[in-house]
Scaffold this active site. Structure first.
Site, short mmCIF file in Angstrom:
data_model
loop_
_atom_site.label_atom_id
_atom_site.label_comp_id
_atom_site.label_asym_id
_atom_site.label_seq_id
_atom_site.Cartn_x
_atom_site.Cartn_y
_atom_site.Cartn_z
N GLU A 273 0.82 -1.23 0.00
CA GLU A 273 0.00 0.00 0.00
C GLU A 273 0.85 1.27 0.00
O GLU A 273 0.79 2.06 0.93
CB GLU A 273 -0.89 0.01 1.26
CG GLU A 273 -1.74 -1.22 1.46
CD GLU A 273 -2.38 -1.28 2.84
OE1 GLU A 273 -1.97 -0.53 3.75
OE2 GLU A 273 -3.31 -2.07 3.01
N PRO A 274 1.65 1.50 -1.04
CA PRO A 274 2.48 2.71 -1.03
C PRO A 274 1.64 3.96 -1.32
O PRO A 274 0.74 3.92 -2.15
CB PRO A 274 3.46 2.46 -2.19
CG PRO A 274 2.68 1.62 -3.16
CD PRO A 274 1.79 0.74 -2.31
N GLY A 275 1.92 5.03 -0.64
CA GLY A 275 1.24 6.30 -0.89
C GLY A 275 2.26 7.38 -1.23
O GLY A 275 2.49 7.73 -2.39
N TYR A 316 4.01 18.23 11.25
CA TYR A 316 5.02 17.17 11.45
C TYR A 316 6.45 17.73 11.51
O TYR A 316 7.40 16.96 11.37
CB TYR A 316 4.98 16.17 10.28
CG TYR A 316 3.62 15.67 9.87
CD1 TYR A 316 2.89 14.81 10.69
CD2 TYR A 316 3.06 16.04 8.65
CE1 TYR A 316 1.65 14.34 10.30
CE2 TYR A 316 1.83 15.56 8.25
CZ TYR A 316 1.13 14.71 9.08
OH TYR A 316 -0.10 14.23 8.67
N CYS A 344 -3.01 33.68 10.16
CA CYS A 344 -2.77 34.30 11.46
C CYS A 344 -2.49 33.26 12.53
O CYS A 344 -3.30 33.05 13.44
CB CYS A 344 -3.94 35.20 11.82
SG CYS A 344 -4.10 36.50 10.60
N GLU A 345 -1.38 32.58 12.40
CA GLU A 345 -0.89 31.58 13.34
C GLU A 345 0.63 31.62 13.25
O GLU A 345 1.18 31.63 12.15
CB GLU A 345 -1.32 30.15 12.92
CG GLU A 345 -2.80 29.89 12.87
CD GLU A 345 -3.43 29.64 14.23
OE1 GLU A 345 -2.68 29.41 15.22
OE2 GLU A 345 -4.66 29.69 14.32
N TYR A 373 0.20 14.18 0.91
CA TYR A 373 -0.25 14.80 2.16
C TYR A 373 -0.16 16.33 2.09
O TYR A 373 0.08 16.99 3.09
CB TYR A 373 0.54 14.23 3.36
CG TYR A 373 0.46 12.71 3.39
CD1 TYR A 373 -0.74 12.08 3.69
CD2 TYR A 373 1.56 11.91 3.05
CE1 TYR A 373 -0.83 10.69 3.68
CE2 TYR A 373 1.47 10.53 3.04
CZ TYR A 373 0.27 9.92 3.35
OH TYR A 373 0.17 8.56 3.32
C1 PLP Z 1 -1.34 6.03 5.18
C2 PLP Z 1 -1.39 4.58 4.93
C3 PLP Z 1 -0.61 4.00 3.92
C4 PLP Z 1 0.35 4.80 3.07
O1 PLP Z 1 1.45 5.25 3.78
P1 PLP Z 1 2.64 5.98 2.97
O2 PLP Z 1 3.62 6.33 4.00
O3 PLP Z 1 2.05 7.16 2.31
O4 PLP Z 1 3.17 4.98 2.00
C5 PLP Z 1 -0.75 2.65 3.68
N1 PLP Z 1 -1.59 1.90 4.42
C6 PLP Z 1 -2.34 2.41 5.41
C7 PLP Z 1 -3.23 1.52 6.18
C8 PLP Z 1 -2.27 3.77 5.70
O5 PLP Z 1 -3.00 4.27 6.70
#
Ligand code: PLP
Length: 420
Positions: A273-275, A316, A344-345, A373
């Site tokens: 699950e890469p994001g 972060y 304004c922060e 993100y």
């Molecule tokens: C956020 C998330 C991801 C992706 O994470 P990355 O750091 O963006 O690769 C994969 N799986 C789950 C369950 C997540 O919550």
């Protein structure tokens, strides 16, 4: 590797000079590169064992055109809400490639995902098992589930994006795992098919992955010995990306070797699950300098992008490289600035004490590596409309989401009868 480079002294997205987009849509705006998205997806997929479901974690960047670009390459999707389910289906991801994660799935969300016919629910608690079982039975279905286990491994990343320690809200505790599988196996509405993990984000060493994957493989063997038919493993996302020159997180091929070793001999359908890895370096946020202000102690560069557009530095303590869109001449004077937004922060700060070529009002700057993100976490704070999102492909660019107008945000509200 990305496709944002200076050409003839001007920063371009692929073959499009960024000032050209700024003239067309104004600032601030997000700009994504198709070639970069495609390259990142292909390199990552090629590093995985054949047959792996690469479920792009759409929470990193939910822009429909980004989703569709990836879906065309065969990507699946990891979703965390029914909203994301609707988005990925609108973007052309087949339901058979959708994994539903998240600690707080509501009944209506579970029902919608069952109706769509998704690949798998990654279940994060015992009460969630009961609810999915109940809804599946009412529909005369069996829901394919994996149990997301919390392996109690330190991902050694920022605390706010660490998800695999026992103290985190995510997953079923390691010590409860076997009992949870025994419990799930008795629920007739569930097909308990797999083991899932996801230990966090922006992970820059392989060791936490190694520890996690070996725990997963052990658990698969233990569960099989106890009579469970485990046929699927989901190793999550989290591989980090370089945000600074000189930073070198593990490359997809060494991560891939680790993944291959982890599942070797297990004979499972693998999901990852890469994001961030796919989208972070495929996007930039372009802003204009409104003022350069000399304070008593510091000089401030005040941009027209703010923390409402990009919250990562405030939330972060994230680092983003910032570069002028017009390449500075050799030997140009350098100065130290706090680069801030107009919100304004005091937290509305993109970079503290950052050495940059001298900037003046009207200059365009690019905040780099903001494709993950970024736009997805934007808000309308300070009545600042959401910035547009542009997708470039070669010499073409398209406004995939136009700038929101204040009129639209006003029109969405309703007067109570006593104020009308
Ligand atoms: C956020 C998330 C991801 C992706 O994470 P990355 O750091 O963006 O690769 C994969 N799986 C789950 C369950 C997540 O919550």
């Amino acid at each position: 590797m990305n496709h944002f480079d200076y050409r003839g002294g001007i920063l371009c997205a692929e073959d499009v000079p960024l000032p050209e987009i700024a003239r067309a849509v104004g600032t601030p705006f997000y700009c994504y590169s198709t070639a970069t998205l495609e390259r990142h997806y292909r390199v990552f997929e090629a590093a995985m064992p054949p047959g792996t479901l690469v479920a792009y974690a759409v929470k990193a960047n939910g822009n429909l055109s980004v989703i569709k670009t990836l879906a065309k390459l065969g990507a699946g999707a990891d979703i965390v809400s029914v909203g994301e389910l609707q988005r990925v289906m609108a973007g052309g991801v087949p339901p058979s490639k959708i994994v539903f994660s998240g600690v707080g799935k509501k009944r209506a969300e579970i029902a919608a995902a069952l109706d769509a016919g998704i690949f798998q629910f990654n279940v994060e608690s015992e009460p969630e098992l009961d609810v999915i079982n109940e809804i599946a039975l009412a529909k005369g279905q069996r829901a394919a589930v994996a149990l997301r286990i919390n392996p109690d491994v330190d991902a050694r990343t920022h605390a706010k994006i660490s998800t695999g320690k026992a103290e985190n809200k995510f997953g079923i505790g390691w010590s409860r795992a076997q009992a949870a599988y025994a419990y799930a196996a008795k629920l007739p509405g569930l097909d308990v098919a797999g083991v899932a993990v996801h230990i966090g984000s922006q992970i820059t060493e392989l060791e936490p992955f190694r520890q996690t994957f070996s725990k997963v493989a052990d658990l698969v063997r233990i569960l099989r010995a106890a009579g469970h038919k485990i046929s699927r493993v989901d190793l999550g996302g989290g591989l980090g990306v370089p945000y600074k020159t000189g930073m070198a997180p593990p490359d997809p091929s060494s991560y891939g070797e680790l993944v291959r070793a982890a599942v070797d001999g297990l004979d499972v359908q693998l999901t990852v699950e890469p994001g961030r890895l796919i989208t972070a370096n495929a996007g930039v946020l372009i802003a204009e300098v409104i003022y350069v202000k000399q304070g008593d102690e510091k000089a401030f560069v005040i941009l027209d992008a703010g923390m409402n557009d990009l919250i990562r530095p405030a939330m972060y303590e994230a680092w983003h490289d910032i570069v002028p869109v017009r390449q500075p001449a050799q030997g140009v004077q350098r100065r130290v600035y706090d680069v801030v937004g107009p919100v304004c922060e005091s937290a509305d700060l993109f970079a503290r004490d950052r050495e940059l070529p001298a900037l003046s009002a009207g200059d365009l700057v690019a905040i780099l590596s903001t494709g993950a993100y970024g736009a997805v976490q934007a808000s309308g704070y300070n009545a600042r409309p959401l910035a547009p999102e542009i997708l470039v492909r070669g010499r073409q660019f398209a406004v995939t989401r136009p700038r929101e107008s204040v009129e639209e945000t006003i029109a969405r509200e309703r007067w109570p009868e006593w104020l009308a």
